[in-house]
Design a protein around this motif. Structure first.
Motif, PDB file in Angstrom:
ATOM      1  N   SER A 119      -4.065   5.691  -7.651  1.00  0.00           N
ATOM      2  CA  SER A 119      -5.304   6.057  -6.980  1.00  0.00           C
ATOM      3  C   SER A 119      -5.671   5.008  -5.937  1.00  0.00           C
ATOM      4  O   SER A 119      -5.209   3.861  -5.994  1.00  0.00           O
ATOM      5  CB  SER A 119      -6.439   6.187  -7.993  1.00  0.00           C
ATOM      6  OG  SER A 119      -6.739   4.914  -8.558  1.00  0.00           O
ATOM      7  N   ASP A 120      -6.526   5.414  -5.008  1.00  0.00           N
ATOM      8  CA  ASP A 120      -6.993   4.474  -3.982  1.00  0.00           C
ATOM      9  C   ASP A 120      -7.673   3.267  -4.617  1.00  0.00           C
ATOM     10  O   ASP A 120      -7.553   2.141  -4.134  1.00  0.00           O
ATOM     11  CB  ASP A 120      -7.970   5.176  -3.034  1.00  0.00           C
ATOM     12  CG  ASP A 120      -7.253   6.106  -2.070  1.00  0.00           C
ATOM     13  OD1 ASP A 120      -6.002   6.138  -2.092  1.00  0.00           O
ATOM     14  OD2 ASP A 120      -7.936   6.797  -1.300  1.00  0.00           O
ATOM     15  N   GLU A 121      -8.416   3.490  -5.687  1.00  0.00           N
ATOM     16  CA  GLU A 121      -9.140   2.396  -6.348  1.00  0.00           C
ATOM     17  C   GLU A 121      -8.175   1.365  -6.902  1.00  0.00           C
ATOM     18  O   GLU A 121      -8.372   0.154  -6.732  1.00  0.00           O
ATOM     19  CB  GLU A 121     -10.007   2.966  -7.462  1.00  0.00           C
ATOM     20  CG  GLU A 121     -10.866   1.910  -8.148  1.00  0.00           C
ATOM     21  CD  GLU A 121     -11.752   2.499  -9.234  1.00  0.00           C
ATOM     22  OE1 GLU A 121     -12.436   1.710  -9.902  1.00  0.00           O
ATOM     23  OE2 GLU A 121     -11.750   3.735  -9.402  1.00  0.00           O
ATOM     24  N   ALA A 145     -12.891   5.097   4.633  1.00  0.00           N
ATOM     25  CA  ALA A 145     -12.761   3.927   3.771  1.00  0.00           C
ATOM     26  C   ALA A 145     -13.984   3.724   2.941  1.00  0.00           C
ATOM     27  O   ALA A 145     -15.084   3.988   3.388  1.00  0.00           O
ATOM     28  CB  ALA A 145     -12.506   2.708   4.645  1.00  0.00           C
ATOM     29  N   ILE A 147       0.829  -1.204   0.000  1.00  0.00           N
ATOM     30  CA  ILE A 147       0.000   0.000   0.000  1.00  0.00           C
ATOM     31  C   ILE A 147       0.866   1.259   0.000  1.00  0.00           C
ATOM     32  O   ILE A 147       0.631   2.201  -0.756  1.00  0.00           O
ATOM     33  CB  ILE A 147      -0.949  -0.011   1.216  1.00  0.00           C
ATOM     34  CG1 ILE A 147      -1.976  -1.141   1.074  1.00  0.00           C
ATOM     35  CG2 ILE A 147      -1.654   1.336   1.363  1.00  0.00           C
ATOM     36  CD1 ILE A 147      -2.779  -1.401   2.321  1.00  0.00           C
ATOM     37  N   LYS A 205      -9.130  -2.078   3.416  1.00  0.00           N
ATOM     38  CA  LYS A 205      -9.398  -0.637   3.460  1.00  0.00           C
ATOM     39  C   LYS A 205      -8.871  -0.036   4.758  1.00  0.00           C
ATOM     40  O   LYS A 205      -8.401   1.110   4.785  1.00  0.00           O
ATOM     41  CB  LYS A 205     -10.892  -0.385   3.321  1.00  0.00           C
ATOM     42  CG  LYS A 205     -11.416  -0.685   1.916  1.00  0.00           C
ATOM     43  CD  LYS A 205     -12.916  -0.472   1.824  1.00  0.00           C
ATOM     44  CE  LYS A 205     -13.417  -0.780   0.410  1.00  0.00           C
ATOM     45  NZ  LYS A 205     -14.881  -0.611   0.285  1.00  0.00           N
ATOM     46  N   SER A 247       1.163   3.944  -3.038  1.00  0.00           N
ATOM     47  CA  SER A 247       0.762   5.319  -2.703  1.00  0.00           C
ATOM     48  C   SER A 247       1.853   6.307  -3.097  1.00  0.00           C
ATOM     49  O   SER A 247       1.580   7.380  -3.663  1.00  0.00           O
ATOM     50  CB  SER A 247       0.481   5.439  -1.201  1.00  0.00           C
ATOM     51  OG  SER A 247      -0.614   4.638  -0.821  1.00  0.00           O
ATOM     52  N   LYS A 295      -2.160   5.664   5.158  1.00  0.00           N
ATOM     53  CA  LYS A 295      -2.267   7.043   4.697  1.00  0.00           C
ATOM     54  C   LYS A 295      -2.532   8.020   5.839  1.00  0.00           C
ATOM     55  O   LYS A 295      -2.666   9.233   5.628  1.00  0.00           O
ATOM     56  CB  LYS A 295      -3.377   7.145   3.639  1.00  0.00           C
ATOM     57  CG  LYS A 295      -3.038   6.440   2.325  1.00  0.00           C
ATOM     58  CD  LYS A 295      -4.218   6.493   1.387  1.00  0.00           C
ATOM     59  CE  LYS A 295      -3.871   5.863   0.041  1.00  0.00           C
ATOM     60  NZ  LYS A 295      -2.978   6.746  -0.757  1.00  0.00           N
ATOM     61  N   MET A 329      -5.261   0.511   4.313  1.00  0.00           N
ATOM     62  CA  MET A 329      -5.035   1.686   3.459  1.00  0.00           C
ATOM     63  C   MET A 329      -5.182   2.972   4.260  1.00  0.00           C
ATOM     64  O   MET A 329      -4.360   3.883   4.143  1.00  0.00           O
ATOM     65  CB  MET A 329      -6.017   1.666   2.285  1.00  0.00           C
ATOM     66  CG  MET A 329      -5.725   0.569   1.260  1.00  0.00           C
ATOM     67  SD  MET A 329      -6.973   0.495  -0.049  1.00  0.00           S
ATOM     68  CE  MET A 329      -6.811   2.126  -0.779  1.00  0.00           C
ATOM     69  N   ASN A 330      -6.212   3.060   5.070  1.00  0.00           N
ATOM     70  CA  ASN A 330      -6.442   4.268   5.864  1.00  0.00           C
ATOM     71  C   ASN A 330      -5.328   4.502   6.868  1.00  0.00           C
ATOM     72  O   ASN A 330      -4.888   5.635   7.092  1.00  0.00           O
ATOM     73  CB  ASN A 330      -7.781   4.178   6.579  1.00  0.00           C
ATOM     74  CG  ASN A 330      -8.954   4.363   5.640  1.00  0.00           C
ATOM     75  OD1 ASN A 330      -8.877   5.162   4.712  1.00  0.00           O
ATOM     76  ND2 ASN A 330     -10.027   3.634   5.862  1.00  0.00           N
ATOM     77  N   PHE A 353      -6.403  -0.474  -3.995  1.00  0.00           N
ATOM     78  CA  PHE A 353      -7.310  -1.467  -3.421  1.00  0.00           C
ATOM     79  C   PHE A 353      -7.397  -2.698  -4.307  1.00  0.00           C
ATOM     80  O   PHE A 353      -7.355  -3.837  -3.828  1.00  0.00           O
ATOM     81  CB  PHE A 353      -8.692  -0.861  -3.203  1.00  0.00           C
ATOM     82  CG  PHE A 353      -9.702  -1.844  -2.685  1.00  0.00           C
ATOM     83  CD1 PHE A 353      -9.708  -2.219  -1.344  1.00  0.00           C
ATOM     84  CD2 PHE A 353     -10.624  -2.440  -3.541  1.00  0.00           C
ATOM     85  CE1 PHE A 353     -10.620  -3.151  -0.867  1.00  0.00           C
ATOM     86  CE2 PHE A 353     -11.531  -3.361  -3.077  1.00  0.00           C
ATOM     87  CZ  PHE A 353     -11.537  -3.720  -1.727  1.00  0.00           C
TER      88      PHE A 353
END
Length: 304
Positions: free
Chosen positions: A268-270, A304, A259, A290, A263, A297, A293-294, A273
């Motif tokens: 992108s987040d999409e 999320a 991740i 998710k 990043s 970041k 990811m959060n 993911f």
């Protein structure tokens, strides 16, 4: 220079040894006698049911398996469970509680019967070691009777018909009967001679040490094998759990690095993911990915 082999006398198995205890107690006359001297106020006249449990146990059961040493029923329907306890345990009280539940759950109250017909029960533990670690305070008395009492008024008893008796063979028998003192001697592997009942028990123990020694050795070997197997299985399970825990830690670290790497590359987040799900979806749910990811970041989870 020759050395003569030193003679080592055979170990004597005492009354407290599991097999010896069972074989001595299967004499119903002696079993009845012990009940009478332990519970003299009950005026026990006759044993009408006798159950001796020889089996080691069934390892396939999910519930903890136990075998009651000696279970008898007298002519008034009262149930007596007599157990030999050779090790000190702080959890003896909980063991007694479990034994009570086993007896009560053994179909003794048939369908259609009311609770008034639930028989009185007496669980008796003969302890060859001091059991007071299981008590709320140190107590050197030899004989203890436990009932359900009100915590604010010990004279107020709940009439549930359940009595637990714990006899400490290392305790103070000064105020106890001569018969109970002799029972302590028998449990402590001392010579007994009070009456014909105890003399018979002593002679029976000597006979069993001669005639059934191979059976005792075989039984104890099975117990040792079972204990060793249990230890090995515990170690194996611990290693497997530790290995799996290590694998999970590695997967978490790998997902987190993926991740962060994507990043920093500006994806992108999409897309991040999608890539994380593709590589780690078999180990983590979408929600968990998710969350990773959060956290990576530095964003709150609700984004999320």
């Amino acid at each position: 220079m020759s050395h003569e082999a030193k003679y080592v006398p055979l170990k004597k198995y005492p009354f407290t040894e599991d097999k010896i205890f069972g074989w001595v107690m299967e004499n119903q006359e002696f079993c009845l006698y012990l009940l009478q001297i332990i519970l003299p106020d009950l005026n026990i006249k006759k044993i009408i049911e006798f159950h001796k449990q020889d089996a080691i146990g069934n390892d396939d059961r999910e519930a903890k398996d136990i075998r009651l040493d000696i279970k008898v029923v007298d002519d008034r329907g009262r149930i007596f469970d007599i157990e030999m306890q050779t090790t000190a345990s702080a959890y003896l009280g909980r063991r007694v509680r479990y034994y009570q539940s086993i007896i009560d759950g053994d179909g003794i109250l048939k369908v259609g019967k009311d609770y008034s017909q639930l028989p009185d029960t007496y669980i008796i533990f003969l302890c060859s070691e001091d059991p007071s670690d299981a008590f709320s305070k140190k107590d050197d008395r030899a004989v203890h009777f436990f009932k359900t009492v009100d915590t604010k008024d010990s004279d107020l008893k709940l009439n549930d018909g359940a009595t637990k008796v714990i006899i400490n063979s290392k305790g103070d028998f000064a105020s106890e009967s001569a018969e109970l003192k002799e029972l302590a001697n028998l449990m402590n592997d001392k010579e007994v001679s009070l009456n014909e009942q105890f003399i018979w028990a002593q002679n029976r123990i000597d006979e069993l040490n001669k005639d059934r020694r191979s059976d005792i050795v075989s039984y104890e070997a099975k117990l040792m094998d079972r204990e060793l197997y249990g230890r090995q299985e515990g170690i194996k399970k611990g290693r497997e759990e530790g290995l799996e825990e290590g694998r999970n830690e590695a997967r978490c670290e790998g997902l987190n690095n993926l991740i962060i790497g994507f990043s920093e590359s500006g994806l992108s987040d999409e897309l991040i993911f999608t890539q994380a799900q593709k590589r780690y979806g078999k180990y983590f749910t979408d929600k968990q990915i998710k969350q990773f990811m959060n956290e990576a970041k530095g964003r709150p989870l609700q984004e999320a």
